[in-house]
Write an enzyme that holds these catalytic residues in place. Structure first.
Site, PDB file in Angstrom:
ATOM      1  N   GLU A  18       0.863  -1.282   0.103  1.00 54.31           N
ATOM      2  CA  GLU A  18       0.113  -0.036   0.058  1.00 54.31           C
ATOM      3  C   GLU A  18       0.683   1.171   0.052  1.00 54.31           C
ATOM      4  OE1 GLU A  18      -2.903  -0.577   3.201  1.00 54.31           O
ATOM      5  OE2 GLU A  18      -3.796  -2.460   2.029  1.00 54.31           O
TER       6      GLU A  18
ATOM      7  N   GLU B  44      -4.760  -7.856  -1.893  1.00 51.91           N
ATOM      8  CA  GLU B  44      -5.278  -7.754  -0.639  1.00 51.91           C
ATOM      9  C   GLU B  44      -6.799  -7.297  -1.023  1.00 51.91           C
ATOM     10  OE1 GLU B  44      -2.922  -6.011   2.754  1.00 51.91           O
ATOM     11  OE2 GLU B  44      -5.236  -5.450   3.403  1.00 51.91           O
TER      12      GLU B  44
END
Ligand code: BMA
Length: 376
Positions: free
Chosen positions: A189, A297
């Site tokens: 991320e 994810e």
């Protein structure tokens, strides 16, 4: 012959010869172990044919249980384990015996071995503490990334942390003594700003330097050769946006992103469109760069829509060339009434739909994965 059997035979035919030699297409670690090379090629060959289904911490705990040997919420619902398993190393760097979600590292190693022995794939993330302040991964501080680059005041500490990562990775052995391959989701991320390595907390150049340093240290100095490296953003808007911090083709094996449906069910359609669109962009990037695309994810916390799997998630992913998807963890209910789970448990309202999803053509759970011999 039953329809299901015909489907199964067709599936095996499609995937026959999944592995094999592809000498001139190695992962970024030229000294990767044979099993790691085989995993890399197996994932590549899966693209457009099948999608592995993964779940974070699947074997450790689920909704209402912890550490029951053989148990898995996914297995309880479908009779089948996931084919990919996510684990998390946060706090190994400070020598804790368990990670930030209380999973003991010794138990984690055994779960990893168990999953690998039945042909499952392992992916690992690392919510490393802030090396400059000692606070959590979610507490950025100016100068953190610069401080751990060579010449920085915390470079020694960071190397020490990487030594612990290397020890853990190298301790993962199959029953013949071979190293178990791991997809390392480094600095995940990284285009968000909630982690100390995030977009607003360092320059693109600093992040790239950190990526290069980390991979080179683990691979060339520590000689860890059982890792594939995943470049993993959060949501993004365009190819340029996705690649803003990309460290270079010679530093990445897998390209992915994380995405959540974080709203009420009325936003399902928008989520479907966003996911589909982002996967289109990702797929194009991966094809151009000859990388493996993956949904690293995802989740819809609490699964409030009982048909979410087949009416939202499946239509968004099924036509895409992605090797795997990883659902986030089933942490369960807290005393406060808060909850966190991203796959159904037995009795949860989306469980029947998840069985249909499990049986859908592109999805690969453990039973199909075992037949693929991903490491051979
Ligand atoms: C977040 C949540 C947290 C957890 C963290 C690291 O998304 O699941 O509860 O501590 O990931 O695994």
């Amino acid at each position: 012959m039953y329809k299901k059997e015909i489907r199964a035979i067709f599936f095996l035919f499609l995937l026959s010869g999944l592995t094999g030699t592809a000498q001139n297409d190695p992962p970024i670690d030229k000294k990767a172990t044979q099993e790691t090379i085989n995993l890399y090629h197996s994932l590549k060959k899966l693209l457009g044919k099948g999608i592995l289904f993964g779940h974070q911490d699947d074997l450790a705990y689920g909704v209402g249980w912890k550490y029951i040997p053989g148990k898995s919420d996914i297995k309880d619902v479908t009779g089948d384990y996931p084919s990919l398993y996510g684990w998390e190393l946060g706090r190994i760097e400070i020598d804790q015996p368990f990670n930030l979600d209380s999973v003991p590292f010794d138990k984690m190693k055994n779960f990893i071995k168990e999953a690998y022995e039945r042909g499952g794939v392992i992916t690992i993330s690392w919510h490393a503490n802030n090396p400059l302040t000692g606070n959590s991964a979610w507490q950025p501080a100016p100068g953190t990334v610069a401080s751990i680059l060579p010449g920085g005041e915390k470079n020694g500490l960071y190397k020490n942390w990487l030594d612990r990562i290397a020890d853990f990775m190298e301790s993962l052995k199959g029953k013949n003594g071979e190293s178990i391959p791991v997809i390392f989701r480094l600095f995940h991320e990284l285009n968000g700003s909630w982690f100390w390595w995030g977009r607003k907390n360092c320059t693109a150049d600093e992040l790239k330097q950190l990526w290069h340093f980390t991979v080179a240290y683990l691979r060339d100095q520590k000689k860890v050769h059982n890792l594939l490296y995943a470049y993993n953003t959060d949501r993004f808007t365009s190819e340029e946006d996705y690649l803003e911090r990309y460290p270079g083709d010679e530093w990445v094996d897998i390209t992915g992103f994380d995405i959540y449906q974080a709203h009420s069910v009325v936003k399902n359609e928008a989520f479907l469109q966003d996911l589909d669109h982002s996967l289109n962009i990702l797929e194009n990037i991966a094809a151009k760069k000859d990388k493996i695309a993956a949904l690293t994810e995802f989740g819809y916390n609490g699964l409030p829509d009982s048909s979410w799997w087949t009416t939202v998630f499946l239509p968004a992913i099924q036509h895409h060339k992605i090797a795997y998807v990883l659902a986030w963890r089933n942490a369960g209910y807290k005393a406060s009434g808060q909850y966190e789970f991203y796959v159904p448990y037995k009795g949860q309202s989306s469980a029947p739909d998840f069985i249909l999803f499990h049986d859908s053509a592109p999805m690969i759970f453990q039973k199909k994965a075992s037949e693929l011999a991903i490491y051979k």
